[in-house]
Design a protein around this motif. Sequence first.
Motif, PDB file in Angstrom:
ATOM      1  N   SER A   1      13.240  -2.739 -18.694  1.00 19.92           N
ATOM      2  CA  SER A   1      14.033  -2.882 -17.464  1.00 19.92           C
ATOM      3  C   SER A   1      13.380  -2.349 -16.189  1.00 19.92           C
ATOM      4  CB  SER A   1      15.408  -2.233 -17.641  1.00 19.92           C
ATOM      5  OG  SER A   1      15.286  -0.822 -17.711  1.00 19.92           O
ATOM      6  N   VAL A   2      12.062  -2.265 -16.147  1.00 22.07           N
ATOM      7  CA  VAL A   2      11.385  -1.926 -14.895  1.00 22.07           C
ATOM      8  C   VAL A   2      10.242  -2.910 -14.694  1.00 22.07           C
ATOM      9  CG1 VAL A   2      11.956   0.521 -14.908  1.00 22.07           C
ATOM     10  CG2 VAL A   2       9.868  -0.232 -16.026  1.00 22.07           C
ATOM     11  N   PRO A   3       9.907  -3.237 -13.453  1.00 25.01           N
ATOM     12  CA  PRO A   3       8.818  -4.188 -13.235  1.00 25.01           C
ATOM     13  C   PRO A   3       7.459  -3.582 -13.581  1.00 25.01           C
ATOM     14  CG  PRO A   3       9.601  -3.327 -11.148  1.00 25.01           C
ATOM     15  CD  PRO A   3      10.519  -2.806 -12.203  1.00 25.01           C
ATOM     16  N   MET A   4       6.561  -4.451 -14.037  1.00 27.41           N
ATOM     17  CA  MET A   4       5.161  -4.072 -14.246  1.00 27.41           C
ATOM     18  C   MET A   4       4.340  -4.687 -13.133  1.00 27.41           C
ATOM     19  SD  MET A   4       4.430  -4.394 -18.319  1.00 27.41           S
ATOM     20  CE  MET A   4       5.205  -5.999 -18.427  1.00 27.41           C
ATOM     21  N   PHE A   5       3.186  -4.075 -12.857  1.00 29.88           N
ATOM     22  CA  PHE A   5       2.317  -4.584 -11.806  1.00 29.88           C
ATOM     23  C   PHE A   5       0.923  -4.010 -11.985  1.00 29.88           C
ATOM     24  CE2 PHE A   5       4.992  -1.089 -10.393  1.00 29.88           C
ATOM     25  CZ  PHE A   5       4.066  -0.107 -10.063  1.00 29.88           C
ATOM     26  N   GLY A   6      -0.057  -4.732 -11.450  1.00 28.65           N
ATOM     27  CA  GLY A   6      -1.405  -4.191 -11.378  1.00 28.65           C
ATOM     28  C   GLY A   6      -1.480  -3.229 -10.219  1.00 28.65           C
ATOM     29  N   ALA A   7      -2.275  -2.175 -10.373  1.00 30.93           N
ATOM     30  CA  ALA A   7      -2.408  -1.187  -9.308  1.00 30.93           C
ATOM     31  C   ALA A   7      -3.876  -0.804  -9.159  1.00 30.93           C
ATOM     32  CB  ALA A   7      -1.565   0.046  -9.600  1.00 30.93           C
TER      33      ALA A   7
ATOM     34  N   LEU B   1      -2.610  -1.155 -15.408  1.00 32.78           N
ATOM     35  CA  LEU B   1      -1.299  -1.776 -15.527  1.00 32.78           C
ATOM     36  C   LEU B   1      -0.285  -0.646 -15.391  1.00 32.78           C
ATOM     37  CD1 LEU B   1       0.489  -4.229 -16.123  1.00 32.78           C
ATOM     38  CD2 LEU B   1       0.173  -3.768 -18.561  1.00 32.78           C
ATOM     39  N   ALA B   2       0.632  -0.779 -14.433  1.00 38.79           N
ATOM     40  CA  ALA B   2       1.586   0.285 -14.142  1.00 38.79           C
ATOM     41  C   ALA B   2       3.003  -0.280 -14.153  1.00 38.79           C
ATOM     42  CB  ALA B   2       1.280   0.920 -12.794  1.00 38.79           C
ATOM     43  N   SER B   3       3.981   0.608 -14.088  1.00 37.26           N
ATOM     44  CA  SER B   3       5.383   0.198 -14.020  1.00 37.26           C
ATOM     45  C   SER B   3       6.153   1.212 -13.204  1.00 37.26           C
ATOM     46  CB  SER B   3       5.976   0.073 -15.422  1.00 37.26           C
ATOM     47  OG  SER B   3       6.130   1.358 -16.004  1.00 37.26           O
TER      48      SER B   3
ATOM     49  N   PHE C   1       0.853  -1.177   0.000  1.00 38.92           N
ATOM     50  CA  PHE C   1       0.000   0.000   0.000  1.00 38.92           C
ATOM     51  C   PHE C   1       0.890   1.229   0.000  1.00 38.92           C
ATOM     52  CE2 PHE C   1      -2.606  -3.347   1.583  1.00 38.92           C
ATOM     53  CZ  PHE C   1      -3.855  -3.065   1.082  1.00 38.92           C
ATOM     54  N   LEU C   2       0.529   2.206  -0.822  1.00 41.01           N
ATOM     55  CA  LEU C   2       1.303   3.432  -0.910  1.00 41.01           C
ATOM     56  C   LEU C   2       0.519   4.543  -0.237  1.00 41.01           C
ATOM     57  CD1 LEU C   2       2.447   3.181  -4.624  1.00 41.01           C
ATOM     58  CD2 LEU C   2       3.567   2.312  -2.588  1.00 41.01           C
ATOM     59  N   ARG C   3       1.169   5.290   0.590  1.00 43.57           N
ATOM     60  CA  ARG C   3       0.473   6.345   1.325  1.00 43.57           C
ATOM     61  C   ARG C   3       0.920   7.737   0.886  1.00 43.57           C
ATOM     62  NH1 ARG C   3      -3.265   3.517   1.959  1.00 43.57           N
ATOM     63  NH2 ARG C   3      -3.525   2.142   3.703  1.00 43.57           N
ATOM     64  N   ASN C   4       2.212   8.029   1.000  1.00 45.79           N
ATOM     65  CA  ASN C   4       2.710   9.368   0.696  1.00 45.79           C
ATOM     66  C   ASN C   4       3.670   9.279  -0.478  1.00 45.79           C
ATOM     67  OD1 ASN C   4       1.429  10.532   3.002  1.00 45.79           O
ATOM     68  ND2 ASN C   4       2.988   9.533   4.261  1.00 45.79           N
ATOM     69  N   GLY C   5       3.268   9.840  -1.593  1.00 48.96           N
ATOM     70  CA  GLY C   5       4.096   9.756  -2.791  1.00 48.96           C
ATOM     71  C   GLY C   5       3.899   8.419  -3.459  1.00 48.96           C
ATOM     72  N   GLY C   6       4.985   7.866  -4.019  1.00 48.76           N
ATOM     73  CA  GLY C   6       4.894   6.560  -4.655  1.00 48.76           C
ATOM     74  C   GLY C   6       4.285   6.615  -6.033  1.00 48.76           C
ATOM     75  N   LEU C   7       4.690   7.591  -6.870  1.00 52.05           N
ATOM     76  CA  LEU C   7       4.172   7.685  -8.228  1.00 52.05           C
ATOM     77  C   LEU C   7       4.641   6.506  -9.067  1.00 52.05           C
ATOM     78  CD1 LEU C   7       4.605  11.477  -9.073  1.00 52.05           C
ATOM     79  CD2 LEU C   7       2.480  10.256  -8.590  1.00 52.05           C
ATOM     80  N   ALA C   8       3.793   6.071  -9.978  1.00 48.63           N
ATOM     81  CA  ALA C   8       4.137   5.014 -10.927  1.00 48.63           C
ATOM     82  C   ALA C   8       3.753   5.491 -12.320  1.00 48.63           C
ATOM     83  CB  ALA C   8       3.391   3.724 -10.583  1.00 48.63           C
TER      84      ALA C   8
END
Length: 197
Positions: free
Chosen positions: A138-144, A194-196, A43-50
Motif C-alpha cells: 500500500s505505498v508507491p515504489m519509485f526509482g531514486a 528502488l525505494a518506497s 527533487f528532495l532538499r530537506n528531509g524526505g526520507l524513503a
Amino acid sequence: MSFKIFRNIALGASALFAAACSDQAVPSGPDTAAGGTQVAPRFLRNGGLADIVKWSSDHEKGKYTTSGVIGEDGGSLTIPDADFAITFPAGALSENTTITIIAKNGPYVSYDMQPHGLQFAKAVTVTQGLATVEVPLSVPMFGAYLANDSDLLANGTVLPTEILQSTTLFGRIRDELVPVTQIWLLNHFSRYILASG
C-alpha cells in the motif's frame, strides 16, 4: 499459467512499453497508464526520507555486472540475476560509450551505473522485475537517485537527491492484482535504488 511464464510475459510487455516511452515526452505529473501507477519526478532538499526496497529471501544475493558499448543508435543491457534491463533510445548518446551497470551486493535493490555523471539527450529506461523483491504493501515504489553512497542510512532508509519518473505495472497472479515490474526514466548516471514511501 506459471508465475515464471507470467513474469516473463509481463517483462516483455513492459520492455515494449519502455521502448515506446523512451521516445516520448515524460509526463509531468502522477497518472495511471499502461495498467500501472506513476510517480512524478521531484527533487528532495530537506528531509524526505524513503524506505529502501529489499530483495526477497529467495533472491540469490550477490554483485552482478553487465557492460557494453552503446552508441548513437542506442541499445540495451541486462542483468538477468537482478531481473534488470536498461534501454538507451537512439540519440540518447552522441558517441560510443562503455556503459557498466553493477547490481550491488547486499539486501537492497541498489545499482551503480557508470560512467558517473554521464548525461543523456533522451531519457533512458530502466525495467526492474519485481518477482524477487519484497514489494511493500500500500505505498508507491519509485526509482531514486543518490548523490552519495553516504545517503544510504543504516536503518534501511535513504535520503534521495531525486525521485525519478517511475511507473509500477501490475499483473494478475492467482486472481490477485500485484506489482510485477517497475519502470524508471533516467536523464543521467550514477547511483540508483528502488525505494518506497
